[in-house]
Design a protein around this motif. Structure first.
Motif, mmCIF file in Angstrom:
data_model
loop_
_atom_site.group_PDB
_atom_site.id
_atom_site.type_symbol
_atom_site.label_atom_id
_atom_site.label_comp_id
_atom_site.label_asym_id
_atom_site.label_seq_id
_atom_site.Cartn_x
_atom_site.Cartn_y
_atom_site.Cartn_z
ATOM 1 N N HIS A 132 -88.273 -40.479 27.739
ATOM 2 C CA HIS A 132 -87.030 -39.915 28.249
ATOM 3 C C HIS A 132 -86.372 -40.834 29.275
ATOM 4 O O HIS A 132 -87.064 -41.475 30.074
ATOM 5 C CB HIS A 132 -87.288 -38.562 28.920
ATOM 6 C CG HIS A 132 -87.026 -37.399 28.018
ATOM 7 N ND1 HIS A 132 -87.843 -37.091 26.959
ATOM 8 C CD2 HIS A 132 -86.027 -36.473 28.003
ATOM 9 C CE1 HIS A 132 -87.385 -36.013 26.341
ATOM 10 N NE2 HIS A 132 -86.276 -35.625 26.960
ATOM 11 N N LEU A 133 -85.060 -40.884 29.223
ATOM 12 C CA LEU A 133 -84.287 -41.500 30.298
ATOM 13 C C LEU A 133 -84.199 -40.485 31.433
ATOM 14 O O LEU A 133 -83.720 -39.361 31.236
ATOM 15 C CB LEU A 133 -82.890 -41.869 29.808
ATOM 16 C CG LEU A 133 -81.937 -42.450 30.858
ATOM 17 C CD1 LEU A 133 -82.442 -43.797 31.371
ATOM 18 C CD2 LEU A 133 -80.534 -42.585 30.273
ATOM 19 N N GLN A 134 -84.698 -40.864 32.599
ATOM 20 C CA GLN A 134 -84.745 -39.920 33.704
ATOM 21 C C GLN A 134 -83.361 -39.430 34.089
ATOM 22 O O GLN A 134 -82.365 -40.161 33.998
ATOM 23 C CB GLN A 134 -85.432 -40.557 34.913
ATOM 24 C CG GLN A 134 -86.949 -40.651 34.767
ATOM 25 C CD GLN A 134 -87.648 -40.866 36.095
ATOM 26 O OE1 GLN A 134 -87.127 -41.490 37.007
ATOM 27 N NE2 GLN A 134 -88.849 -40.326 36.215
ATOM 28 N N ASN A 135 -83.336 -38.145 34.527
ATOM 29 C CA ASN A 135 -82.108 -37.492 34.979
ATOM 30 C C ASN A 135 -81.041 -37.435 33.888
ATOM 31 O O ASN A 135 -79.847 -37.574 34.150
ATOM 32 C CB ASN A 135 -81.543 -38.192 36.222
ATOM 33 C CG ASN A 135 -82.540 -38.214 37.365
ATOM 34 O OD1 ASN A 135 -83.217 -37.220 37.629
ATOM 35 N ND2 ASN A 135 -82.644 -39.354 38.037
ATOM 36 N N SER A 136 -81.500 -37.261 32.643
ATOM 37 C CA SER A 136 -80.557 -37.125 31.527
ATOM 38 C C SER A 136 -81.234 -36.338 30.411
ATOM 39 O O SER A 136 -82.425 -36.034 30.477
ATOM 40 C CB SER A 136 -80.115 -38.500 31.002
ATOM 41 O OG SER A 136 -81.113 -39.054 30.177
ATOM 42 N N THR A 137 -80.472 -36.027 29.386
ATOM 43 C CA THR A 137 -81.019 -35.336 28.214
ATOM 44 C C THR A 137 -81.372 -36.313 27.099
ATOM 45 O O THR A 137 -81.762 -35.901 26.014
ATOM 46 C CB THR A 137 -80.002 -34.303 27.680
ATOM 47 O OG1 THR A 137 -78.800 -34.976 27.305
ATOM 48 C CG2 THR A 137 -79.695 -33.249 28.716
ATOM 49 N N ILE A 138 -81.243 -37.606 27.346
ATOM 50 C CA ILE A 138 -81.522 -38.611 26.320
ATOM 51 C C ILE A 138 -83.031 -38.805 26.215
ATOM 52 O O ILE A 138 -83.713 -39.074 27.215
ATOM 53 C CB ILE A 138 -80.841 -39.943 26.666
ATOM 54 C CG1 ILE A 138 -79.324 -39.764 26.695
ATOM 55 C CG2 ILE A 138 -81.230 -41.034 25.674
ATOM 56 C CD1 ILE A 138 -78.569 -40.986 27.158
ATOM 57 N N GLY A 139 -83.552 -38.666 25.017
ATOM 58 C CA GLY A 139 -84.986 -38.827 24.844
ATOM 59 C C GLY A 139 -85.390 -38.836 23.396
ATOM 60 O O GLY A 139 -84.596 -38.543 22.494
ATOM 61 N N THR A 140 -86.656 -39.168 23.141
ATOM 62 C CA THR A 140 -87.213 -39.180 21.795
ATOM 63 C C THR A 140 -88.724 -38.990 21.897
ATOM 64 O O THR A 140 -89.275 -38.847 22.989
ATOM 65 C CB THR A 140 -86.874 -40.509 21.065
ATOM 66 O OG1 THR A 140 -87.279 -40.412 19.706
ATOM 67 C CG2 THR A 140 -87.585 -41.687 21.719
ATOM 68 N N VAL A 141 -89.388 -38.996 20.753
ATOM 69 C CA VAL A 141 -90.841 -38.832 20.683
ATOM 70 C C VAL A 141 -91.387 -39.887 19.733
ATOM 71 O O VAL A 141 -90.781 -40.168 18.684
ATOM 72 C CB VAL A 141 -91.218 -37.419 20.184
ATOM 73 C CG1 VAL A 141 -92.728 -37.275 20.036
ATOM 74 C CG2 VAL A 141 -90.690 -36.349 21.134
ATOM 75 N N THR A 142 -92.513 -40.513 20.071
ATOM 76 C CA THR A 142 -93.103 -41.513 19.183
ATOM 77 C C THR A 142 -93.506 -40.867 17.858
ATOM 78 O O THR A 142 -93.941 -39.717 17.812
ATOM 79 C CB THR A 142 -94.328 -42.184 19.821
ATOM 80 O OG1 THR A 142 -95.299 -41.186 20.165
ATOM 81 C CG2 THR A 142 -93.944 -42.956 21.063
ATOM 82 N N ASN A 143 -93.395 -41.628 16.766
ATOM 83 C CA ASN A 143 -93.732 -41.085 15.452
ATOM 84 C C ASN A 143 -95.239 -41.132 15.215
ATOM 85 O O ASN A 143 -96.024 -41.425 16.125
ATOM 86 C CB ASN A 143 -92.947 -41.812 14.350
ATOM 87 C CG ASN A 143 -93.411 -43.249 14.145
ATOM 88 O OD1 ASN A 143 -94.358 -43.722 14.759
ATOM 89 N ND2 ASN A 143 -92.720 -43.962 13.265
#
Length: 797
Positions: free
Chosen positions: A44-55
């Motif tokens: 996740h990018l801190q202090n934001s809603t941008i994120g993902t999960v490793t496959n």
């Protein structure tokens, strides 16, 4: 407005786009020490809603606004969170190594554990089981079993006492897609269903999906159980194993080329045959006829991988397992040798390739095989010379070759796209039987012609976040099955959505249509190896289901609790069953050459609906869960039960599981489970009478059964409800870390308060106590397992 104004606005927009041009950070996340790739890590990018999960292979790709620097957080349950300040002025690859958290240093990799809050994930009807937790739960005979742990989850029911069959949301055992390293496992049981074939020491992750199936899964109606084996440590040699009451196991893993290649090999074998031999010999002392019983099973898991660099990785893995049961009887006048053998073999070759920073592909070549056979050889002697003999051989198998390619595409922060295709060549031999001997003028053989089919599927799915509070997974799968005379093409739409109503609370919904082109024919409903795998044909249509589900998910941060509540409704069409009186081997001297499984089956429909509740505590000294299911399952077949609706055997109105694990100290772990369930629906006879015939018929082993027959008359199908099932299991583990290894002693009790749960019922003739000399029919309950102690010694280095 003046033309110069529009020109100025145009160049201003171009400048803004150049300034806001996004960049991509991608890479792999590994575990410190073993260097195993970690799936399910939250990035996740801190202090934001941008994120993902490793496959599944530890790869991630995250798109960020261009800036001087960005703080990115990498978090995974059981591992220390790592936050990096990364220059975000250009695309770059950042590989991360996470170390185990000090307070959870005994936790092993458990695959896609819940790094995301349960209320944030778009997926519903999915359960992820940490391997470390599986090893702490009380087990039957002390044998840690993945499938038995899944039976403790809401929406999942066991077939009968001691069995490892899975019955998920009203579906049968054949409606579960069980995958080990991309390979399908057709029969997942040892010891006639009392143990599963999966050795938890060799596993990295276990994930069960009960509904809302993503488009990448297909071929079954009720559930997907996806398991992945460990890769093996790339740093140094490790091992673990154990010695129990009925089996022992050993797992070794280590580097072949440091930081480049590693191996894993895991083996397990029972020694029931060695333990039982002296007891059987003692019981037979003084008898002319000697009987020798033999039974054992073994498992072997193996895996090798090689890392060619940032863009290419190669994996080769396999599973091999066999059950062998035999009876040998010998006397001065005859000898007999009979037995049952069955086993699985799988092999997978996987190639990971990173095409670019946003596109990842995995290609797999897969082999899967299941074989079952029965044999019997009889010989009679007269003064030491053989005078007649009889031989029976029966065989059934299914063999697959598959090619599978899956792509993961990360175009931007709002979309994660998966697409791919798979093709499988099936070879079925539903039954091949041969009889020969002095009972027949000529050798009598029924050799079923092998059936060759092709199954294929192509899919695409997109996890889309249109705005912060909403996530949607929309997908479509097109499946195809080709027989020699007919081709079936079926569309399968899928949709899941999660809407956050608060920071820790969401409402979820899903819809999925599934098709199944292979079928399991069963007389018992137990999921035994005698059940036959058969394909869809021009006479037998594919099974099909549609399922809708609606649920709530709530995270309670402070006490570490997660709650889920789901309701579902599922319809099933073209499910098949044996006709009344038919079985997997139906043979007499008249119609042996006309044996055809398609003549013995009938098709019908079913529906299942219910509600599931689960509260789970994931952290702290006390962990575990409570799961409850309220459900109904009904079937209707034109040729069964006079065409009327009936409950299948595994319909269960109420099902409750309570699981608790308490870390009393670093050296002592206590655990207990308690289960309760409504009794199975059974068919009982209402009367019996005898007949006489001059005609010989051949029984299961080929012997003449004589001229007398007992005819049993039955009422409506599954109209009798067995007594409720309930049981408590308890265990205690004593851990000790020594200089070079860690050891654990475990002591447990299965069925701790000795509940006599029904295994089956029978109508027996017994003396009437009120009228001496008279007998009456009595319904008798037969139980299988009383209270049973167990112990095991486990080690790790």
């Amino acid at each position: 407005m003046p033309k110069t104004f529009y020109t100025l606005l145009f160049f201003l927009c171009l400048s803004c786009q150049a300034f806001a041009q996004p960049i991509t950070i991608s890479g792999f996340v590994r575990e410190q020490g073993s260097m195993e790739l970690l799936p399910g890590v939250n990035v996740h990018l801190q202090n934001s809603t941008i994120g993902t999960v490793t496959n599944t292979y530890g790869f991630y790709s995250i798109t960020l606004p261009k800036s001087d620097s960005a703080r990115i957080s990498y978090s995974f349950v059981g591992y220390e969170t790592k936050v990096l300040s990364i220059a975000a002025a250009a695309d770059r690859q950042v590989d991360i190594i996470l170390s185990s958290a000090n307070q959870l240093d005994e936790v092993v990799i458990s695959g896609k554990r819940r790094s995301e809050k349960i209320s944030e994930s778009v997926q519903m009807s999915q359960i992820e089981v940490p391997i470390a937790q599986i090893k702490k739960i009380p087990a039957f005979f002390g044998e840690k079993d993945v499938i038995r742990v899944l039976q403790l989850m809401p929406g999942v029911q066991k077939g009968t006492e001691g069995q490892t069959g899975l019955y998920v949301r009203g579906g049968g055992p054949d409606q579960n897609l069980i995958i080990l390293d991309d390979a399908v496992v057709y029969n997942a049981s040892h010891l006639f269903g009392f143990f599963s074939v999966f050795n938890s020491d060799a596993l990295k992750s276990v994930e069960l999906t009960k509904g809302g199936f993503p488009a990448r899964y297909g071929g079954r109606l009720s559930s997907v159980v996806e398991m992945n084996m460990k890769e093996g440590s790339k740093e140094k040699l490790h091992g673990e194993g154990g010695i129990g009451l009925i089996s022992s196991r050993l797992t070794l893993e280590g580097p072949l080329a440091k930081k480049k290649a590693s191996f894993l090999i895991s083996a397990r074998r029972t020694y029931i045959d060695f333990l039982a031999a002296p007891l059987i010999a003692q019981q037979q002392s003084g008898f002319d006829s000697k009987v020798k019983l033999g039974y054992f099973f073994y498992d072997l898991n193996a895996k090798v991988n090689y890392d060619f660099g940032a863009k290419n990785k190669l994996y080769v893995s396999g599973y091999f397992g066999q059950d062998k049961f035999s009876i040998r009887e010998k006397s001065t006048s005859s000898q007999n040798r009979s037995g049952l053998n069955w086993g699985n073999a799988t092999a997978t070759l996987r190639w990971n390739h990173l095409i670019n920073k946003k596109l990842f592909v995995n290609t797999s070549l897969i082999y899967s095989h299941f074989n079952f056979n029965i044999f019997s050889n009889d010989q009679n002697f007269d003064n030491g010379k053989a005078v007649d003999q009889f031989s029976l051989k029966y065989n059934s198998l299914i063999r697959d070759y598959s090619l599978k390619t899956d792509f993961d595409f990360y175009p931007n922060t709002r979309h994660t796209i998966k697409f791919g295709l798979q093709a499988t060549s099936h070879r079925f031999v539903p039954s091949a039987l041969g009889l020969e001997g002095d009972f027949f003028e000529d050798e009598l053989a029924v050799q079923a012609r092998p059936i060759q089919t092709i199954e294929a599927g192509a899919y695409m799915e997109d996890t889309w976040q249109p705005f912060t509070a909403l996530k949607v997974n929309a997908g479509f799968r097109l499946s195809m099955f080709e027989t020699q005379t007919k081709t079936y093409i079926r569309p399968e739409p899928r949709l899941s959505a999660a809407l956050k109503l608060a920071t820790d609370f969401s409402i979820k919904a899903s819809y999925a249509k599934m098709n199944q082109y292979v079928h399991l024919l069963s007389n018992t409903g137990f999921g035994l190896p005698t059940d036959l795998w058969v394909p869809t044909t021009d006479r037998v249509a594919p099974q099909q289901s549609s399922q809708v589900a609606l649920g709530l998910a709530k995270d309670l941060e402070k006490p570490g609790l997660a709650l889920t509540l789901e309701g579902y409704y599922k319809t099933m069409n073209n499910i098949i069953s044996y006709k009344e009186g038919s079985s997997f081997i139906s043979l007499d001297g008249k119609n042996a050459n006309e044996l055809n499984w398609e003549d013995n089956v009938t098709a019908g429909k079913g529906w299942s609906y219910g509600a599931e509740f689960m509260v789970q505590k994931k952290t702290g000294k006390l962990s575990g869960w409570v799961g409850y299911t309220l459900s109904w399952t009904k079937w209707k077949f034109p040729e069964l039960n006079f065409g009327e609706t009936f409950y299948p055997r595994y319909d269960r109105r109420n099902d409750l599981s309570v699981v608790g694990i308490y870390e009393l100290s670093k050296r002592i772990t206590l655990s207990a489970t308690w289960v309760y369930g409504t009794g199975n629906a059974l068919t009982l006879p209402v009367s019996k009478f005898s007949t006489f015939s001059n005609e010989y018929r051949f029984g299961f082993w080929g012997y003449p059964s004589g001229s007398g027959n007992v005819i049993t008359e039955y009422d409506k199908k599954n109209a009798f409800r067995a007594e409720p099932y309930h049981r408590m299991d308890v265990a205690i583990q004593f851990h000790k870390k020594k200089k070079r290894h860690e050891r654990t002693w475990e002591f447990g009790l299965y069925n701790a308060y000795n509940r006599r749960n029904p295994f089956f019922y029978n109508i027996d003739r017994k003396e009437d106590k009120n009228n001496p000399g008279q007998s009456i029919n009595v319904l008798t309950r037969y139980s299988l397992f009383p209270v049973m102690p167990s112990f095991s010694y486990n080690f790790k280095f």
